[in-house]
Design an enzyme around this catalytic site. Structure first.
Site, PDB file in Angstrom:
ATOM      1  N   ASP A   1       0.876  -1.167   0.000  1.00  0.00           N
ATOM      2  CA  ASP A   1       0.000   0.000   0.000  1.00  0.00           C
ATOM      3  C   ASP A   1       0.922   1.229   0.000  1.00  0.00           C
ATOM      4  O   ASP A   1       2.102   1.110   0.356  1.00  0.00           O
ATOM      5  CB  ASP A   1      -0.876  -0.027   1.257  1.00  0.00           C
ATOM      6  CG  ASP A   1      -1.561   1.288   1.518  1.00  0.00           C
ATOM      7  OD1 ASP A   1      -2.193   1.814   0.584  1.00  0.00           O
ATOM      8  OD2 ASP A   1      -1.469   1.806   2.661  1.00  0.00           O
TER       9      ASP A   1
ATOM     10  N   ASP B   1      -0.211   5.137   0.769  1.00  0.00           N
ATOM     11  CA  ASP B   1      -0.488   6.193   1.754  1.00  0.00           C
ATOM     12  C   ASP B   1      -0.519   5.640   3.177  1.00  0.00           C
ATOM     13  O   ASP B   1      -1.314   4.750   3.481  1.00  0.00           O
ATOM     14  CB  ASP B   1      -1.815   6.882   1.417  1.00  0.00           C
ATOM     15  CG  ASP B   1      -1.717   7.630   0.106  1.00  0.00           C
ATOM     16  OD1 ASP B   1      -0.973   8.616   0.063  1.00  0.00           O
ATOM     17  OD2 ASP B   1      -2.355   7.208  -0.877  1.00  0.00           O
TER      18      ASP B   1
HETATM   19  C1  XBP Z   1      -5.381   6.392  -0.144  1.00  0.00           C
HETATM   20  C2  XBP Z   1      -6.435   7.370  -0.372  1.00  0.00           C
HETATM   21  C3  XBP Z   1      -6.154   8.466  -1.298  1.00  0.00           C
HETATM   22  C4  XBP Z   1      -5.227   9.564  -0.790  1.00  0.00           C
HETATM   23  C5  XBP Z   1      -5.297  10.766  -1.695  1.00  0.00           C
HETATM   24  O1  XBP Z   1      -5.700   5.220  -0.780  1.00  0.00           O
HETATM   25  O2  XBP Z   1      -7.515   7.274   0.155  1.00  0.00           O
HETATM   26  O3  XBP Z   1      -7.375   9.043  -1.576  1.00  0.00           O
HETATM   27  O4  XBP Z   1      -5.644  10.004   0.477  1.00  0.00           O
HETATM   28  O5  XBP Z   1      -5.054  10.423  -3.012  1.00  0.00           O
HETATM   29  P1  XBP Z   1      -4.815   3.876  -0.596  1.00  0.00           P
HETATM   30  P2  XBP Z   1      -5.931  10.978  -4.224  1.00  0.00           P
HETATM   31  O6  XBP Z   1      -4.940   3.423   0.841  1.00  0.00           O
HETATM   32  O7  XBP Z   1      -5.421   2.927  -1.560  1.00  0.00           O
HETATM   33  O8  XBP Z   1      -3.394   4.196  -0.956  1.00  0.00           O
HETATM   34  O9  XBP Z   1      -6.161  12.426  -3.954  1.00  0.00           O
HETATM   35  O10 XBP Z   1      -5.108  10.718  -5.435  1.00  0.00           O
HETATM   36  O11 XBP Z   1      -7.224  10.203  -4.222  1.00  0.00           O
END
Ligand code: XBP
Length: 251
Positions: free
Chosen positions: A8, A10
């Protein structure tokens, strides 16, 4: 046998939400003269909604100065989101968002062992590129046998779409991969795809529990605080340890 590690992005690779997306959203609000800002606490609550644009649309339902017309709202969300991603890339490119402890080292373990890796995220591709190019260099993509982002998996986590797409690209049964996740939505997505999970808690998800995870702990950079406990022979969570946890669960 583990055949691949699926990362993952973020919260797992770096504290991108607190130190990247949140700052960038507020910079975008300011630049576009949007009359509100998000606090760290409020953003934490908003993380229940996956996807930056979706998060913004959700928040506008209760922002008193948000446009009343749904089309205007959508267009504002798109403009803010586009600019937010530009600011995010600048923050990352300026070196202000380090990888979390132990991440690079575990990636190197995988490389040395010839174990394939994948990126499985529902964040925008541009954000992943910014982060990984900064930390792994221009050829970052060659380190990964599969890279799945929001563009390939529009159904955001906790939907398993991103994991299923990665398994498909790797031609791998779910049980032969291990997902590295920090947040409940990501854990749910991996589980729904049948992929065993290791949970590294993050700033916004400090108390994540997961009864059937291979292991849950505070950081790949330390061996204390893990459940099941980590072997004390190393200073960090290395590939040997991941294999140990995986083997314990097979028994
Ligand atoms: C993480 C998210 C993303 C980020 C922002 O998803 O929820 O929305 O916060 O990115 P994951 P964007 O856990 O799948 O990595 O603004 O590009 O949506």
């Amino acid at each position: 046998m583990i055949q691949a590690i699926l990362w993952d992005v973020d919260g797992t690779l770096a504290e991108t939400e607190r130190d990247g997306h949140l700052l960038a959203f507020n910079q975008a609000f300011e630049a576009l003269q949007v009359p509100w800002r998000w606090s760290e606490t409020h953003y934490g609550a908003l993380l229940a909604v996956a996807g930056g644009r979706e998060r913004l649309m959700h928040d506008m339902q209760t922002q008193e100065h948000a446009p009343a017309d749904p089309r205007e709202r959508r267009s504002l969300a798109e403009r803010v989101h586009r600019l937010k991603n530009e600011y995010y890339a600048r923050i990352v490119g300026a070196g202000e968002l380090p990888l979390r402890a132990g991440v690079r080292e575990l990636m190197l373990d995988c490389e040395r062992a010839g174990l394939r890796m994948g990126i499985v995220t529902t964040t925008s591709r541009s954000n992943v590129e910014a982060l990984l190019e900064t930390h792994l260099g221009q050829g970052w993509e060659s380190a990964f046998a599969a890279v799945v982002c929001a563009e390939q998996a529009p159904r955001k986590k906790p939907d398993p779409q991103a994991y299923l797409a990665a398994l498909d690209a790797l031609r791998l049964p779910a049980q032969e991969a291990v997902a590295m996740e920090d947040a409940p939505a990501g854990i749910a997505a991996a589980k729904a795809a049948g992929v065993p999970v290791i949970v590294t808690r993050s700033y916004y998800f400090p108390a994540t529990e997961s009864a059937d995870a291979l292991a849950v702990g505070p950081s790949l950079g330390r061996i204390d605080g893990w459940s099941p406990s980590a072997d004390s022979g190393s200073q960090r969570i290395d590939l040997k340890q991941i294999r140990r946890w995986y083997a314990q669960c097979e028994r």
